[in-house]
Motif scaffolding. Sequence first.
Motif, PDB file in Angstrom:
ATOM      1  N   CYS A  33       0.869  -0.971  -0.088  1.00 50.00           N
ATOM      2  CA  CYS A  33      -0.171   0.233   0.096  1.00 50.00           C
ATOM      3  C   CYS A  33       0.469   0.716   0.104  1.00 50.00           C
ATOM      4  O   CYS A  33       1.003   2.204  -1.118  1.00 50.00           O
ATOM      5  N   LEU A  34       1.976   0.832   0.485  1.00 54.16           N
ATOM      6  CA  LEU A  34       2.891   2.339   1.271  1.00 54.16           C
ATOM      7  C   LEU A  34       3.588   2.311  -0.717  1.00 54.16           C
ATOM      8  O   LEU A  34       3.736   3.834  -0.903  1.00 54.16           O
ATOM      9  N   TRP A  35       3.915   1.359  -1.006  1.00 51.59           N
ATOM     10  CA  TRP A  35       4.345   1.397  -2.483  1.00 51.59           C
ATOM     11  C   TRP A  35       3.748   2.064  -3.798  1.00 51.59           C
ATOM     12  O   TRP A  35       3.977   3.235  -4.421  1.00 51.59           O
ATOM     13  N   GLN A  36       2.486   2.193  -3.257  1.00 55.70           N
ATOM     14  CA  GLN A  36       1.656   2.679  -4.280  1.00 55.70           C
ATOM     15  C   GLN A  36       1.662   3.557  -4.310  1.00 55.70           C
ATOM     16  O   GLN A  36       0.656   4.416  -4.963  1.00 55.70           O
ATOM     17  N   ARG A  37       1.354   4.575  -2.528  1.00 57.99           N
ATOM     18  CA  ARG A  37       1.559   5.639  -3.043  1.00 57.99           C
ATOM     19  C   ARG A  37       2.362   6.769  -3.503  1.00 57.99           C
ATOM     20  O   ARG A  37       2.232   7.729  -3.981  1.00 57.99           O
ATOM     21  N   TRP A  38       3.361   6.350  -3.690  1.00 64.67           N
ATOM     22  CA  TRP A  38       4.513   7.525  -4.288  1.00 64.67           C
ATOM     23  C   TRP A  38       4.121   7.527  -5.937  1.00 64.67           C
ATOM     24  O   TRP A  38       4.185   8.910  -5.719  1.00 64.67           O
ATOM     25  N   PRO A  39       3.533   6.703  -6.617  1.00 62.91           N
ATOM     26  CA  PRO A  39       3.411   7.372  -8.374  1.00 62.91           C
ATOM     27  C   PRO A  39       2.540   7.991  -7.413  1.00 62.91           C
ATOM     28  O   PRO A  39       2.334   9.373  -8.381  1.00 62.91           O
ATOM     29  N   HIS A  40       1.335   8.458  -6.639  1.00 59.82           N
ATOM     30  CA  HIS A  40       0.666   9.310  -6.433  1.00 59.82           C
ATOM     31  C   HIS A  40       1.220  10.608  -5.799  1.00 59.82           C
ATOM     32  O   HIS A  40       0.506  11.888  -5.851  1.00 59.82           O
ATOM     33  N   LEU A  41       1.962  10.406  -5.002  1.00 58.50           N
ATOM     34  CA  LEU A  41       2.413  11.872  -4.858  1.00 58.50           C
ATOM     35  C   LEU A  41       3.787  12.062  -5.655  1.00 58.50           C
ATOM     36  O   LEU A  41       3.432  13.451  -6.050  1.00 58.50           O
TER      37      LEU A  41
END
Length: 160
Positions: free
Chosen positions: A38-46
Amino acid sequence: MRPTRNDALFLAAAASLAILLAGYWFQYVVGLAPCKLCLWQRWPHLIAPVLGMGALAVGGRMLPLAGAVTMAVSAGLGLYHTGVERKWWPGPSSCSGDVAGFRGMTPEQLLDPTQVSPVVLCDQVQWSLFGLSMASYNALLSLALCAFWLWGYALSRTTH
């Protein structure tokens, strides 16, 4: 009125920011702790809102293309995480039920909260709607946002 390059890019960047904020809302308001994937998936949206601001400020074609690649990565991470949740393939051993990291610890260390941080399992769905997990929704939304970035890229080619 015909949509412009900037309309497509602003929408794509703003939607990524909204997805990122929704993740934090689920974490801090609803109380669903994120797993490693889940945390990895946040990076592109950041990264996407930063690319969007840059693309709106400087123009050109490379930043919209970078935004599309970023959302393709996000979709890939979401698909990977969905597969881990559905047991189609194994996930990272650090968050998919493997206890190898705990084997060398003493009972005292296991009970000491400063020694062991809570592990949220990547292969367990914490929330779903209509049979789809947050990872699945992230994959679908990221694919749609990839299309918006590509639309902005295509409009950049015709206007510059």
